[in-house]
Write an enzyme that holds these catalytic residues in place. Sequence first.
Site, short mmCIF file in Angstrom:
data_model
loop_
_atom_site.label_atom_id
_atom_site.label_comp_id
_atom_site.label_asym_id
_atom_site.label_seq_id
_atom_site.Cartn_x
_atom_site.Cartn_y
_atom_site.Cartn_z
N GLY A 1 7.67 11.06 4.32
CA GLY A 1 8.06 10.91 2.84
C GLY A 1 7.79 12.35 2.11
NE ARG B 1 9.27 7.54 6.24
CZ ARG B 1 8.29 7.90 5.46
NH1 ARG B 1 7.45 8.27 6.41
NH2 ARG B 1 8.13 7.42 4.12
CG ASP C 1 -0.68 8.72 8.61
OD1 ASP C 1 0.32 8.85 8.19
OD2 ASP C 1 -1.48 7.44 8.48
CB THR D 1 1.15 11.75 1.86
OG1 THR D 1 1.58 10.43 1.44
CG2 THR D 1 -0.41 11.87 2.14
CG ASP E 1 1.18 7.00 0.70
OD1 ASP E 1 1.78 6.70 -0.45
OD2 ASP E 1 1.62 7.05 1.83
CG ASP F 1 -2.26 7.39 3.42
OD1 ASP F 1 -2.01 8.64 3.22
OD2 ASP F 1 -1.37 6.70 4.13
NE ARG G 1 3.08 5.16 5.14
CZ ARG G 1 4.46 5.08 5.50
NH1 ARG G 1 4.79 3.88 6.15
NH2 ARG G 1 5.24 5.84 5.02
O1 F6P Z 1 4.11 7.48 2.36
C1 F6P Z 1 4.63 7.81 1.31
C2 F6P Z 1 5.46 6.55 0.99
O2 F6P Z 1 6.15 6.91 -0.31
C3 F6P Z 1 4.54 5.27 0.79
O3 F6P Z 1 3.97 5.25 -0.29
C4 F6P Z 1 5.77 4.21 0.89
O4 F6P Z 1 5.10 3.13 1.77
C5 F6P Z 1 6.68 4.87 1.89
O5 F6P Z 1 6.44 6.26 1.97
C6 F6P Z 1 8.13 4.48 1.72
O6 F6P Z 1 8.75 5.27 2.73
P1 F6P Z 1 10.56 5.38 2.51
O7 F6P Z 1 10.83 6.39 2.03
O8 F6P Z 1 10.82 5.44 4.24
O9 F6P Z 1 11.04 4.13 1.89
#
Ligand code: F6P
Length: 351
Positions: free
Chosen positions: A43, A104, A135, A157, A159, A161, A203
Site C-alpha cells: 500500500g 502487491r 511487512d 506504511t 499502519d 505496525d 489492517r
Molecule cells: O497497509 C496499508 C493499508 O492501507 C491498510 O491500512 C489497509 O488495510 C490496506 O492497506 C488496504 O489495502 P488496499 O489498498 O489493497 O485496499
Amino acid sequence: MSRLLYDESNLPDIDTLVAKNYDNVNPDEVQPIRKIGVLTSGGDAPGMNATIRAVVRAGINAGFEVYGVTRGFHGLWKGEISQITVRDVSETLQRGGTFLMTARSKTFTTKEGVLKGARMMEVYDLDALVVSGGDGSFKGARALARIGMPVIGIPGTIDNDIGCTDYTIGYDTAMNTAMEAIDKLRDTASSHERCSVIEVMGRRAGYIALNVGIATGAECILIPEIEYDFNRDVIRTILDGRNKGKRHYIVIVAEGVGSASDIAKKIEEQTGIESRPTILGHLQRGGSPTLRDRTTASLMGVHAIDCLLEKRYNRLIIEKDGKITDIDIEEGINMKKTIPAEDIENAKRLS
Ligand code: F6P
C-alpha cells in the site's frame, strides 16, 4: 560474477534459508556497491516520494548509479527498471503517493518469482535493492537477501505496525488526514445530535485508531489489540454521556475490529440515538506528507545509503527512541509490537 547463491536447478524453499548477516564480516571481503535499485511496494504511504528522492540524491552523491523500479516487485521481475537522475526527483518531496507506483505482487510470494526478480537485478547489473513498504514488502526483500541479493528496507506504511521500528513513514500524515475528516464529521454529528461511527485503516493494528481517537476526543475507541465489551464499553459509555448532557458522540473503530456500519446499526438499535457510519478508507493514504513524514523519509533514505557505503547489507532502517538506526533484516522482521494497555486506559480517562 553472479551474487546469487542459487539458480533454477538448486533453488531450495526460501523459508528454510537465512539471509547473510554482515555484522561481523570484514568489510574488505565484501563486494562494494556501484548500482542500486529502489522500489516502493504494498500500500502506498505519504512520504514514499521523499524516501525515493533521498535514496536517489544521497545515492548519487555517494557515487552510485540509481535505478527506479516501477510497480514494486511486480515491476522488478518484469524488468520495469530505468536510471533516475537527481533532476528526476525534483518537485517530488511534497507529493503524496509514489511516482514509482506500487503493487502487491503475488508472483513474488513464490520462490520462482523471487528468483526471477533477482535475475532481473543481474540483467540490470544492480548490486543492491532499497525497498520501501510494509511487512509484506520486507518479506519480499528478505527473500531476495536469502538467495544472495543485498537489500535494505525502509518502513513505509500508514499502519505503523512494523515490530522493529517505533515509526513508519506515512503514519503521521494519515492520522492528520483522519483527524481533519473526523473534526468535520463532529460538526454535523453535533448539529443533528447523532452518533458518528468512523472506521479508520490500520489492517490488524489499532495505532491510527487510538491516536486519532485521542486527538478527536472520541467517546469510544475500538482497537483489535484490546478486547472490549460492547454493552459496557460502547452502549453504557454513550448512555452515560447522554445522561450527563452530551448531544453527539464519536466512536472510532479500527478496521481490524469490524465494520462501522454494523456497529452504528447496533448503537442505534440499543440506544435509540441516530447513528451514521463513515469509512474513511483510502482517503487516509493520500495527500501531501507532513513535516514528520518528509523528514523521517529523507533521513531514513540517507541512512540506507550509509549502510550500503559501509557494506552493512540486509538491514532494515528503523526509528528507535527518536533516533534513526538499522537492524538485521531477519531479526527485525520477527519482532512484534503491541499497544500498551495503559495507553488505552489513558484514552478512556479522557472520554
Ligand atoms: O497497509 C496499508 C493499508 O492501507 C491498510 O491500512 C489497509 O488495510 C490496506 O492497506 C488496504 O489495502 P488496499 O489498498 O489493497 O485496499
